[in-house]
Design an enzyme around this catalytic site. Structure first.
Site, short mmCIF file in Angstrom:
data_model
loop_
_atom_site.label_atom_id
_atom_site.label_comp_id
_atom_site.label_asym_id
_atom_site.label_seq_id
_atom_site.Cartn_x
_atom_site.Cartn_y
_atom_site.Cartn_z
CD GLU A 1 -0.54 0.29 17.91
OE1 GLU A 1 -1.60 1.19 17.26
OE2 GLU A 1 0.16 0.70 18.37
CB CYS B 1 -2.92 12.85 -22.83
SG CYS B 1 -0.63 12.96 -21.53
CB VAL C 1 3.41 5.90 -2.72
CG1 VAL C 1 1.39 5.35 -2.87
CG2 VAL C 1 2.77 6.89 -2.16
CG ASP C 2 7.61 3.58 0.59
OD1 ASP C 2 7.35 2.96 0.02
OD2 ASP C 2 7.45 3.38 1.92
CB CYS D 1 -1.10 13.84 -18.47
SG CYS D 1 -1.82 14.71 -19.19
CB THR E 1 -0.85 -2.86 7.22
OG1 THR E 1 -1.85 -2.28 6.31
CG2 THR E 1 -1.61 -4.38 7.11
CD GLN F 1 -2.07 -0.79 2.93
OE1 GLN F 1 -3.13 -0.45 3.45
NE2 GLN F 1 -2.18 -2.02 4.02
CG HIS G 1 -2.97 2.86 -1.97
ND1 HIS G 1 -2.99 2.90 -0.68
CD2 HIS G 1 -4.21 2.49 -2.33
CE1 HIS G 1 -3.59 1.97 -0.18
NE2 HIS G 1 -4.25 1.64 -0.92
P1 NAD Z 1 -1.25 2.98 8.56
O1 NAD Z 1 -0.81 4.52 9.09
O2 NAD Z 1 -2.67 3.35 8.72
O3 NAD Z 1 -0.71 2.04 9.40
C1 NAD Z 1 0.72 1.69 10.07
C2 NAD Z 1 0.56 0.31 10.83
O4 NAD Z 1 1.92 0.15 10.97
C3 NAD Z 1 -0.24 0.28 12.28
O5 NAD Z 1 -1.11 -0.77 12.43
C4 NAD Z 1 1.25 0.60 13.33
O6 NAD Z 1 1.16 -0.42 14.19
C5 NAD Z 1 2.29 0.29 12.43
N1 NAD Z 1 3.87 0.55 12.70
C6 NAD Z 1 3.76 1.23 13.00
N2 NAD Z 1 5.72 1.87 12.65
C7 NAD Z 1 5.79 0.26 12.72
C8 NAD Z 1 7.32 -0.92 12.58
N3 NAD Z 1 7.88 -0.34 12.74
N4 NAD Z 1 6.87 -2.22 12.36
C9 NAD Z 1 6.25 -3.04 12.33
N5 NAD Z 1 4.57 -1.90 12.27
C10 NAD Z 1 4.39 -0.68 12.67
O7 NAD Z 1 -0.61 2.24 7.24
P2 NAD Z 1 -1.38 1.64 6.16
O8 NAD Z 1 -1.64 0.41 7.26
O9 NAD Z 1 -0.62 1.20 5.16
O10 NAD Z 1 -2.34 2.56 5.50
C11 NAD Z 1 -2.29 4.21 5.49
C12 NAD Z 1 -2.64 4.55 3.84
O11 NAD Z 1 -1.74 5.70 3.73
C13 NAD Z 1 -2.02 3.44 2.61
O12 NAD Z 1 -2.62 3.47 2.02
C14 NAD Z 1 -0.69 4.30 2.23
O13 NAD Z 1 -0.80 3.92 0.94
C15 NAD Z 1 -0.83 5.79 2.92
N6 NAD Z 1 0.76 5.58 2.88
C16 NAD Z 1 1.64 5.62 2.45
C17 NAD Z 1 2.66 5.74 2.91
C18 NAD Z 1 3.96 5.69 2.45
O14 NAD Z 1 4.44 4.91 1.95
N7 NAD Z 1 5.75 4.73 2.92
C19 NAD Z 1 2.91 6.36 4.37
C20 NAD Z 1 2.04 6.70 4.88
C21 NAD Z 1 0.37 6.20 4.29
ZN ZN Z 2 -0.65 15.05 -21.56
#
Ligand code: NAD
Ligand code: ZN
Length: 243
Positions: free
Chosen positions: A213, A129, A102-103, A126, A186, A100, A118
């Site tokens: 957690e 297009c 995007v990094d 764009c 997640t 999920q 994601h």
């Molecule tokens: P979330 O922020 O909802 O949940 C993060 C989860 O990771 C939590 O359950 C937390 O307890 C756990 N966590 C935190 N630190 C941890 C660690 N060191 N090791 C293991 N677990 C750990 O994230 P999500 O469920 O991915 O949903 C958020 C949405 O936000 C996604 O759709 C994502 O696309 C986007 N998002 C992406 C990034 C990224 O690309 N790095 C960053 C923030 C949000």
């Molecule tokens: Zn274009």
């Protein structure tokens, strides 16, 4: 038997192992997660910044935030958790990652079969297009535009947008195929990605969850919960797998 050793055994005897990853796996790289005290979204309300309607209404405002986040999002490196997953794939213990995030950190770490649920913030797309640009090839003041004149948007799924069809189909395929699903970092709050663990469970896959957690999955469908930071747990798993 220790939980980690038990998980290693399950992985070694599995046919098709998939990992579903979220923001938590990149937390140790320095990218704040969505939820929690450090959450980016305490400062930037997603509905104001990460909703497609907000972007269309005021793209300059969203691009200003993205520029401000440049140092957080674009200068980070994969951490041991990303590297262990890449290694597991290399030796045949992991078959696909649905992320999920995007990094781009799984890809930088060397993982090959990554399904970007994601999108990916390293690209721009764009809105007129559909042409896709590498982020680093575009420089702009307020808002970036395509050669066709269309507005450029980060190639990530904003709230209010659909999951890219190809990613959805591929994710479905690997979820159908898996007999073990690793759910890592997640909160499983964001739909439709959060349905995937339930689908895997429904057809008999073992659900192994790694998180600092418990989540709602932990109590409903998780078979083995490994509590702790993804970096440490996966490094221990790598040792148990003799990687
Ligand atoms: P979330 O922020 O909802 O949940 C993060 C989860 O990771 C939590 O359950 C937390 O307890 C756990 N966590 C935190 N630190 C941890 C660690 N060191 N090791 C293991 N677990 C750990 O994230 P999500 O469920 O991915 O949903 C958020 C949405 O936000 C996604 O759709 C994502 O696309 C986007 N998002 C992406 C990034 C990224 O690309 N790095 C960053 C923030 C949000
Ligand atoms: Zn274009």
């Amino acid at each position: 038997m220790g939980k980690i050793k038990e998980v290693a055994k399950i992985i070694q005897s599995a046919h098709y192992v998939v990992a579903l990853t979220g923001a938590g796996i990149s937390a140790e790289s320095g990218i704040p997660t969505f939820r929690g005290k450090q959450g980016l979204w305490q400062k930037y309300d997603p509905l104001e910044y990460a909703h497609i309607d907000a972007f269309l209404k005021n793209p300059a405002k969203v691009w200003r935030m993205l520029k401000e986040l440049e140092n957080i999002m674009y200068k980070v490196k994969p951490n041991p958790a990303h590297f262990v997953l890449a290694k597991m794939e290399k030796v045949g213990y992991l078959h696909a990652i649905i992320t999920q995030n995007v990094d781009n950190l799984h890809q930088i770490a060397g993982s090959q079969h990554v399904i970007e649920f994601h999108g990916n913030a390293m690209r721009l797309r764009c809105l007129s297009c559909g042409k896709v640009y590498d982020k680093d090839t575009i420089s702009f003041e307020e808002v970036p535009y395509c050669f066709c004149g269309g507005l450029l948007k980060p190639d990530v799924v904003f709230f209010g947008e659909a999951i890219p069809k190809e990613a959805l189909i591929k994710a479905q395929m690997v979820i159908d195929a898996c007999d073990v699903l690793l759910v890592i970092g997640t909160s499983a709050e964001v739909a439709p990605a959060n349905y995937l663990p339930f689908e895997a469970k429904n057809h008999g896959a073992k659900i192994i969850e790694i998180n600092i957690e418990p989540t709602h999955l932990t109590y409903q469908i998780t078979d083995i919960f490994l509590k702790g930071k993804a970096g440490r747990i996966l490094q221990e798993l790598a040792i148990a797998l003799a990687l």
